[in-house]
Design a protein around this motif. Structure first.
Motif, mmCIF file in Angstrom:
data_model
loop_
_atom_site.group_PDB
_atom_site.id
_atom_site.type_symbol
_atom_site.label_atom_id
_atom_site.label_comp_id
_atom_site.label_asym_id
_atom_site.label_seq_id
_atom_site.Cartn_x
_atom_site.Cartn_y
_atom_site.Cartn_z
ATOM 1 N N TRP A 168 0.869 -1.180 0.000
ATOM 2 C CA TRP A 168 0.000 0.000 0.000
ATOM 3 C C TRP A 168 0.908 1.232 0.000
ATOM 4 O O TRP A 168 1.599 1.503 0.972
ATOM 5 N N PRO B 76 0.713 5.126 -0.337
ATOM 6 C CA PRO B 76 0.105 6.451 -0.455
ATOM 7 C C PRO B 76 0.985 7.375 -1.297
ATOM 8 O O PRO B 76 2.157 7.078 -1.540
ATOM 9 N N LYS C 30 6.749 4.192 -3.749
ATOM 10 C CA LYS C 30 6.308 2.865 -4.182
ATOM 11 C C LYS C 30 7.099 2.382 -5.404
ATOM 12 O O LYS C 30 7.543 1.225 -5.446
ATOM 13 N N SER D 150 -4.946 -0.424 -7.903
ATOM 14 C CA SER D 150 -6.248 0.131 -7.516
ATOM 15 C C SER D 150 -7.084 0.480 -8.732
ATOM 16 O O SER D 150 -8.312 0.534 -8.663
ATOM 17 N N ASP E 29 -2.651 1.960 -4.386
ATOM 18 C CA ASP E 29 -3.241 2.761 -3.311
ATOM 19 C C ASP E 29 -4.748 2.718 -3.461
ATOM 20 O O ASP E 29 -5.315 3.367 -4.345
ATOM 21 N N ARG F 287 -6.952 4.031 -1.848
ATOM 22 C CA ARG F 287 -7.633 5.288 -1.531
ATOM 23 C C ARG F 287 -7.572 6.247 -2.727
ATOM 24 O O ARG F 287 -7.964 7.406 -2.601
ATOM 25 N N GLN F 288 -7.032 5.766 -3.854
ATOM 26 C CA GLN F 288 -7.027 6.571 -5.063
ATOM 27 C C GLN F 288 -7.950 5.924 -6.086
ATOM 28 O O GLN F 288 -8.818 5.143 -5.723
ATOM 29 N N ALA G 142 2.342 -1.182 4.523
ATOM 30 C CA ALA G 142 1.914 0.187 4.247
ATOM 31 C C ALA G 142 3.118 1.119 4.392
ATOM 32 O O ALA G 142 3.787 1.128 5.423
ATOM 33 N N GLN H 44 6.383 9.959 3.295
ATOM 34 C CA GLN H 44 6.238 10.524 1.959
ATOM 35 C C GLN H 44 7.354 11.538 1.679
ATOM 36 O O GLN H 44 7.843 12.207 2.590
ATOM 37 N N TYR I 73 -5.803 9.232 4.933
ATOM 38 C CA TYR I 73 -4.975 8.134 5.432
ATOM 39 C C TYR I 73 -4.856 8.171 6.955
ATOM 40 O O TYR I 73 -3.747 8.113 7.501
ATOM 41 N N ARG J 30 -11.821 9.690 -3.415
ATOM 42 C CA ARG J 30 -10.605 9.267 -4.122
ATOM 43 C C ARG J 30 -10.202 10.311 -5.168
ATOM 44 O O ARG J 30 -9.007 10.583 -5.353
#
Length: 996
Positions: free
Chosen positions: A300, A302, A307, A507, A530, A532-533, A574, A578, A594, A731
């Motif tokens: 995961w 963010p 990533k 995602s 991610d 959440r996107q 996770a 960032q 998040y 998102r």
């Protein structure tokens, strides 16, 4: 005597397309092409092939011809120019000499190279009942999606007009057409053209606003017919469904255990915890350590947490272990980002060890001398001349397109071309630039270069067909293979087997595609993204589509729901540190989207040099447009949403960004994104698009345009009703805001947000946090402090319509939500002078309900204006060939507006006109006139219903209904019936004209 390898390709292809030929006939045709053959050996070879049924299928043969200049014969030099002949033997469009000794040798030599990996064990031929049930449901979901896309195809048919031939080819032609609207296609896209007699495939050579240049695989008679361009997205869906059905029949094979493994209850993955690597933090290193072990591992990531860097380190470790790895992602851009990051750490690699399938979209993939990764470049390095020619052809096409981009900008927006140094001199105004452009013959040069691009496109297609004969061998021997996820069900990856499958940006990948990709492996699957996107997009609403096409693997496997419930799966890592956003931006993103992660900024943020990209120091800036009462309207009066005033405000923000800082603008609505792109993208380092297209990108300064406006609007879009971070609307907001590195601007009508959005909604919470932690400025202040193309004016200075008429423009179009109550005498004089000088003024407004309004419209008609009534009319905007003027009040009635904004930009004006014009409107560019009843009164065009349009005779106030019997699957030949005025009984014809 055996048949030489030189002839194997030729004989097999001939047999595939002409199985009726006897060995003697085959020999005769081969001799006609100057091949030295032995009849007995060829006969024996043919008999053996037929006995073992090893003849290649016809559909495996490339269909495009090889250019004559690239045809090679035995007794001449390489790639000797050979004249075309009607007697030339052609195999499904490919000359026999296009399969030379060189190709056979290249395949033989490449296949004889060292093995770069330990081949994985083949999958079991037995399909589990669970996997069969899943495939049946996937097939059903894809069928529903194909049907849904077919129903939408009627709305995706665009009429092409004014076809202009640019060049002729051996198997098609290149031509440019004009369209009435913008369409969402890019250069290189494949589209379909339909006419009364022809259905043809075409490739987009170049887009320039509403001009589209196509290479069409058909005859030129298409230019003489009415042509529709079909934007049908079902082509890949049909291929996907066909592959699934072949799996069900047993004609293709996947590892059923590996395919469904990601949906099983996760088990803790064994890992030592000792893995360390330079450039990775503890979380990233722990993930790599865990992902090196078999089973499903989740990452995961963010925004800004590294990533891609983490996955690159993982790929290096898998390569070191000699594990064959497939890396897939949702888009070419995402694949290119990953492969470039991976190649940064490669010191030495054997030819063909790293393979990129498909066409790259990023600079830096093609033309790599030390480590070629594209199929054609690997083929060229392997000794295949066609590969070198293909690479050269692609390079020429890209060079000509780059040059044409400058010419297109000169035609669309001379001022922007001047600012970039591509046209005229810095001191020239708009009209002087037009003269320079005309003298330089830009249009003629554009015609010639687009025709040349079309010829090169045909050559490229032919060369791709030739290189495809060695493509499979190259893929077979690739150790680390990169491709989009859609390649997993196409020919290049069919039958392949990998030790490890890595799926990035998961995602946005539907669960059926993840199933296919994972099935190419052995059960060692890494899924990164991610949740959440952005999520997958599907038009179908069936239960099967909801279960497979609308959900990502994170949702399908229950990972997202378990995180929300606080029970994190043991095989999920996770990332929490960032390295992109400044602290203020990170706090908004972290707290809003998040909360479970505890997102924090890394040390690189603190040590990164802090510049001042705009005059405002704060990292968060809220631009409130409430004071301008922005009008939000719909594309062509019916679809989606756009807000012209917001686009002008964002242009002012972009004008304040310092040189050297990049800028991006996003909107969740496609029409608004096109408006922003027409304004923003002309500046170097600036870009604008929809949120979906911007995922994965970043800019120093970002502007998120909420687009919603208080005036003229319906209820807020459902996206802004989202109350949880997992919902679609949340998102979209997350992706839009998390692209910013140094500064984030949020442009919104706060009055609209407060009145239309729930207090519990994510958008309200985000806007409140941005206002609390950042700087709030009014849109008026931004406009006044900007040196951009948009300026703000008080109504008392001068009338906006008089300003437009004073610029000697050929035409002006005024949209006014409220009909004018009166016409200023001074304005009447200017209108009369403009009409007398041959200029056209078009007035579109709402329905009058007062005598004073009817009298004002009658006066405009008397002055020579074109008048049309529009319902609904949600705009107050004035459009000319060179600019756009907006206001919160009517731009015709005296004293109706206090402030108006003027943007001088040709591209912006043209885009706004195309997005706002209604179907059936007169085209001012062509000097068309609006329809009136025969008594000379304006008619009402009603877009309130999807397929009904009403006309109203202002003399008797009767309704005229134009019934358009239309279905989504059929748009041409719509029937219309006459109707009568309800008040006086007068009959009206199909155009709404009064027959009395």
């Amino acid at each position: 005597m055996t048949v030489p390898a030189t002839l194997v390709f030729a004989i097999d292809l001939l047999m595939g397309h002409h199985p009726e030929l006897t060995p003697e006939e085959l020999c005769d045709q081969l001799r006609a092409r100057n091949w030295d053959i032995d009849v007995e050996a060829v006969t024996a070879h043919v008999v053996q092939r037929k006995a073992h049924a090893t003849v290649p299928e016809a559909d495996a043969v490339p269909v495009a011809p090889v250019p004559a200049a690239l045809v090679r014969t035995r007794d001449r030099g390489p790639w000797h120019v050979q004249p075309e002949s009607s007697e030339q033997l052609v195999l499904q469009g490919i000359e026999l000499d296009a399969i030379p000794e060189e190709l056979a040798a290249a395949v033989r030599d490449f296949g004889a190279g060292p093995v770069l990996f330990d081949p994985p064990s083949p999958p079991s031929s037995t399909m589990s009942a669970e996997f069969e049930d899943a495939l049946q449901e996937i097939s059903s979901a894809l069928t529903a999606e194909i049907m849904a896309n077919s129903e939408l195809a009627a709305d995706r048919r665009v009429a092409l007009r004014s076809g202009h031939l640019l060049s002729r080819g051996r198997n098609g032609f290149t031509a440019r057409w004009e369209m009435d609207i913008d369409i969402p296609v890019v250069d290189g896209a494949t589209v379909k053209l339909t006419s009364q007699s022809v259905v043809a495939d075409a490739e987009v050579v170049q887009m320039a606003g509403t001009s589209i240049t196509l290479f069409v695989a058909a005859t030129e008679k298409l230019l003489d017919e009415e042509v529709l361009l079909v934007l049908d997205a079902s082509f890949l869906l049909e291929l996907r469904r066909a592959y699934v059905r072949r799996l069900l029949k047993g004609d293709a094979t996947l590892d059923s255990t590996a395919a469904l493994g990601f949906m099983k209850d996760p088990l803790p993955t064994a890992h030592s915890g000792d893995y360390r690597a330079p450039g990775l933090n503890a979380e990233q290193a722990a993930f790599v350590d865990r992902a090196l072990n078999p089973g499903t591992t989740w990452l995961w990531g963010p925004p800004g947490t590294g990533k891609t860097t983490t996955l690159a380190h993982l790929l290096h470790e898998l390569r070191r272990k000699r594990l064959r790895t497939l890396f897939v992602s949702n888009t070419n851009a995402a694949v290119d980002t990953a492969i470039l990051k991976f190649l940064d750490g490669i010191v030495e690699a054997r030819l063909g060890e790293i393979v990129r399938i498909g066409n790259p979209s990023s600079v830096g993939i093609a033309g790599r001398q030390e480590t070629p990764v594209l199929i054609d470049e690997i083929a060229a390095a392997s000794g295949l001349e066609a590969g070198a020619h293909l690479a050269s052809c692609r390079k020429q096409i890209n060079k000509l397109k780059t040059e044409n981009a400058k010419r297109i900008l000169s035609l669309k927006d001379p001022v922007a071309a001047r600012d970039r140094g591509w046209l005229g001199t810095p001191d020239m105004d708009y009209f002087e630039l037009l003269q320079v452009r005309e003298v330089s013959g830009t249009e003629a040069v554009l015609d010639r270069t687009e025709g040349e691009i079309g010829r090169l496109v045909e050559q490229r297609r032919s060369l791709e067909s030739l290189v495809s004969l060695i493509k499979q061998e190259i893929v077979d021997r690739g150790r680390t293979v990169f491709a989009t996820v859609h390649q997993t069900y196409l020919n290049a990856l069919e039958g392949q087997r990998f030790d490890v499958v890595v799926i990035d940006e998961a995602s946005m990948v539907s669960s059926d595609l993840v199933t296919i990709a994972a099935g190419l492996g052995t059960g060692h699957t890494i899924i990164a993204g991610d949740f959440r996107q952005l999520s997958p997009i599907s038009a179908a609403t069936s239960v099967a589509a909801e279960r497979w096409l609308r959900v990502s693997p994170f949702d399908k496997a229950g990972v997202a729901s378990r995180v929300r419930e606080g029970t994190v799966p043991p095989n999920l890592t996770a990332l929490t540190t960032q390295h992109r956003m400044r602290p203020s931006i990170e706090r908004v993103i972290g707290s809003s989207f998040y909360p479970e992660v505890g997102l924090r900024s890394g040390e690189s943020i603190a040590t990164r040099p802090r510049g001042r990209p705009t005059p405002i120091d704060d990292e968060l800036v809220f631009v409130d447009t409430s004071g301008l009462r922005p009008w939000m309207t719909r594309r062509n009066g019916r679809y989606s949403r756009l807000n012209v005033l917001h686009a002008q405000v964002i242009d002012a923000i972009a004008g304040q960004v310092n040189d050297g800082s990049s800028f991006g603008a996003v909107s969740p609505f496609a029409p608004q994104a096109r408006l922003l792109e027409s304004l923003v993208s002309s500046r170097e380092g600036h870009a604008a698009s929809t949120v979906h297209r911007f995922q994965g990108g970043e800019r120093d300064v970002m502007a998120w345009d909420m687009t919603e406006g208080r005036a003229g609007a319906t209820r807020v879009n459902r996206w802004f009703d989202a109350t949880h971070a997992d919902e679609e609307g949340a998102r979209l907001i997350n992706v839009a805001m998390s692209r910013a590195r140094d500064q984030l601007y949020v442009v919104a009508d706060m009055d609209r947000a407060r009145s239309g959005c729930s207090d519990r909604s994510v958008v309200r919470r985000v806007l409140d946090v941005v206002q609390a932690e950042g700087t709030t400025v009014s849109a008026v202040d931004v406009l006044r402090s900007s040196a951009g193309r948009t300026t703000a004016h008080r109504a008392g200075d001068y009338h906006p319509l008089m300003v437009a008429l004073a610029r000697d423009e050929e035409w002006a179009v005024v949209y006014s939500a409220e009909p004018p109550r009166s016409i200023d005498p001074a304005l009447e004089v200017e209108i009369a002078l403009a009409v007398r000088a041959g200029r056209s003024l078009y007035v579109r407004c709402g329905v009058p309900d007062r005598d004073s309004q009817r009298a004002a419209l009658a006066r405009l008609l008397l002055l020579g204006c074109h008048v049309q009534l529009v319902r609904p009319c949600r705009e107050n905007i004035l459009l000319t060939p060179s600019g756009v003027i907006t206001s919160s009040g009517s731009l015709i009635s005296p004293g109706a507006t206090q402030l108006w904004l003027h943007t001088v930009d040709v591209g912006f004006a043209g885009t706004a006109l195309r997005l706002i014009s209604r179907r059936g409107d007169a085209n001012p560019v062509n000097g068309e006139a609006d329809h009136l009843c025969r008594l000379g009164h304006p008619l009402l065009v009603d877009h309130g219903r999807e397929h009904d349009f009403r006309g109203r005779c202002l003399t008797c106030q009767g309704d005229v209904t134009e019934h358009v019997r239309t279905t989504r699957s059929r748009t041409r030949g719509a029937a219309r019936s006459a109707a009568r005025c309800h008040s006086c009984g007068h009959e009206f014809d199909a155009t709404g004209w009064c027959k009395c």
